[in-house]
Design a protein around this motif. Structure first.
Motif, PDB file in Angstrom:
ATOM      1  N   CYS A  18      -5.179   7.081 -15.532  1.00  0.00           N
ATOM      2  CA  CYS A  18      -4.674   8.433 -15.852  1.00  0.00           C
ATOM      3  C   CYS A  18      -3.322   8.379 -16.556  1.00  0.00           C
ATOM      4  O   CYS A  18      -2.847   9.399 -17.048  1.00  0.00           O
ATOM      5  N   GLY A  19      -2.683   7.198 -16.547  1.00  0.00           N
ATOM      6  CA  GLY A  19      -1.415   7.048 -17.288  1.00  0.00           C
ATOM      7  C   GLY A  19      -0.177   7.045 -16.405  1.00  0.00           C
ATOM      8  O   GLY A  19       0.929   7.252 -16.911  1.00  0.00           O
TER       9      GLY A  19
ATOM     10  N   ALA B 155       5.473   7.413 -15.950  1.00  0.00           N
ATOM     11  CA  ALA B 155       6.609   7.156 -15.051  1.00  0.00           C
ATOM     12  C   ALA B 155       7.758   6.484 -15.812  1.00  0.00           C
ATOM     13  O   ALA B 155       8.919   6.839 -15.628  1.00  0.00           O
ATOM     14  N   LYS B 156       7.417   5.530 -16.680  1.00  0.00           N
ATOM     15  CA  LYS B 156       8.461   4.834 -17.456  1.00  0.00           C
ATOM     16  C   LYS B 156       9.208   5.822 -18.354  1.00  0.00           C
ATOM     17  O   LYS B 156      10.428   5.817 -18.424  1.00  0.00           O
ATOM     18  N   LEU B 157       8.438   6.666 -19.029  1.00  0.00           N
ATOM     19  CA  LEU B 157       9.026   7.651 -19.940  1.00  0.00           C
ATOM     20  C   LEU B 157       9.871   8.675 -19.187  1.00  0.00           C
ATOM     21  O   LEU B 157      10.975   9.041 -19.619  1.00  0.00           O
TER      22      LEU B 157
ATOM     23  N   PRO C 212       2.015  11.473 -24.243  1.00  0.00           N
ATOM     24  CA  PRO C 212       2.923  11.217 -23.121  1.00  0.00           C
ATOM     25  C   PRO C 212       4.175  12.088 -23.126  1.00  0.00           C
ATOM     26  O   PRO C 212       4.603  12.564 -22.077  1.00  0.00           O
ATOM     27  N   GLU C 213       4.750  12.334 -24.325  1.00  0.00           N
ATOM     28  CA  GLU C 213       5.981  13.151 -24.391  1.00  0.00           C
ATOM     29  C   GLU C 213       5.722  14.554 -23.839  1.00  0.00           C
ATOM     30  O   GLU C 213       6.541  15.102 -23.096  1.00  0.00           O
TER      31      GLU C 213
ATOM     32  N   GLU D 136       6.156  18.588 -19.467  1.00  0.00           N
ATOM     33  CA  GLU D 136       5.502  19.482 -18.508  1.00  0.00           C
ATOM     34  C   GLU D 136       5.965  19.163 -17.076  1.00  0.00           C
ATOM     35  O   GLU D 136       6.238  20.051 -16.277  1.00  0.00           O
ATOM     36  N   ILE D 137       6.045  17.881 -16.789  1.00  0.00           N
ATOM     37  CA  ILE D 137       6.497  17.473 -15.444  1.00  0.00           C
ATOM     38  C   ILE D 137       7.941  17.933 -15.229  1.00  0.00           C
ATOM     39  O   ILE D 137       8.270  18.511 -14.184  1.00  0.00           O
TER      40      ILE D 137
END
Ligand code: S3P
Length: 172
Positions: free
Chosen positions: A12-13, A18-20, A160-161, A166-167
């Motif tokens: 799911c990535g 998490a790194k980003l 990912p960005e 969103e998070i």
């Protein structure tokens, strides 16, 4: 102290996001599978093959519990099964802990995992047909635990960005 915990099915990535997220927030990044590999000096496939899944799950629980009860800030990427064993999902409810379920559909997971099975002992020996059926059943079985997360972000067709933004919006 702030702990941001990313959970969800294999593929799911979690690690990428998490790194980003860690880079953007300045909160240190940790990966539970990597910590297990460092502590045991064994790869995840070797741990499963040589010690068995139960041994892996016990270790995963102990290390996860330590991480959730220390006072360190972190963006932590879990293993796909972490919230589903040893009542680990209850540990997500501690103070200062924010949990995010990265939800991906079965086709998304299949398309990613078909090329990324090696290194994942639960999937490594499945052919294409078996893999699709396995993901569908397994995700259904695990869904209850994933939905114990405080927030849910759908990751299908997003870069990912955008997922990280969103998070951040949910955590603000
Ligand atoms: C597992 C997922 C893996 C790893 C182990 C078991 C699972 O992590 O912890 O192979 O039970 O779903 P990823 O989700 O990072 O692949």
């Amino acid at each position: 102290m702030k702990k941001i915990i990313l959970l969800g099915y294999m593929g799911c990535g979690k690690s990428t996001i998490a790194k980003l997220l860690s880079e953007k927030t300045g909160i240190p990044y940790l990966d539970l599978d990597e910590i297990i590999e460092e502590k045991t000096q064994m790869s995840i496939p070797d741990l499963f093959n040589e010690r068995g899944e139960i041994y892996f799950r016990k270790l995963e629980h102990q290390i996860f519990q330590d991480l959730m009860t220390n006072s360190q800030s972190m963006v932590l990427s879990l293993g796909g099964g972490t919230p589903c064993y040893s009542n680990n999902h209850e540990l997500l409810k501690g103070t200062g802990i924010c949990s995010v379920y990265l939800a991906a559909s079965i086709p998304t997971l299949y398309n990613r995992l078909i090329h990324n099975k090696t290194g994942r002992p639960l999937l490594a020996n499945k052919n294409e047909d078996e893999l699709k059926e396995f993901i569908a059943k397994h995700l259904f079985d695990r869904s209850f635990f994933y939905h114990q997360a405080q927030f849910k972000v759908n990751v299908d067709d997003k870069n990912p960005e955008n997922i990280v933004s969103e998070i951040e919006g949910k955590l603000a």
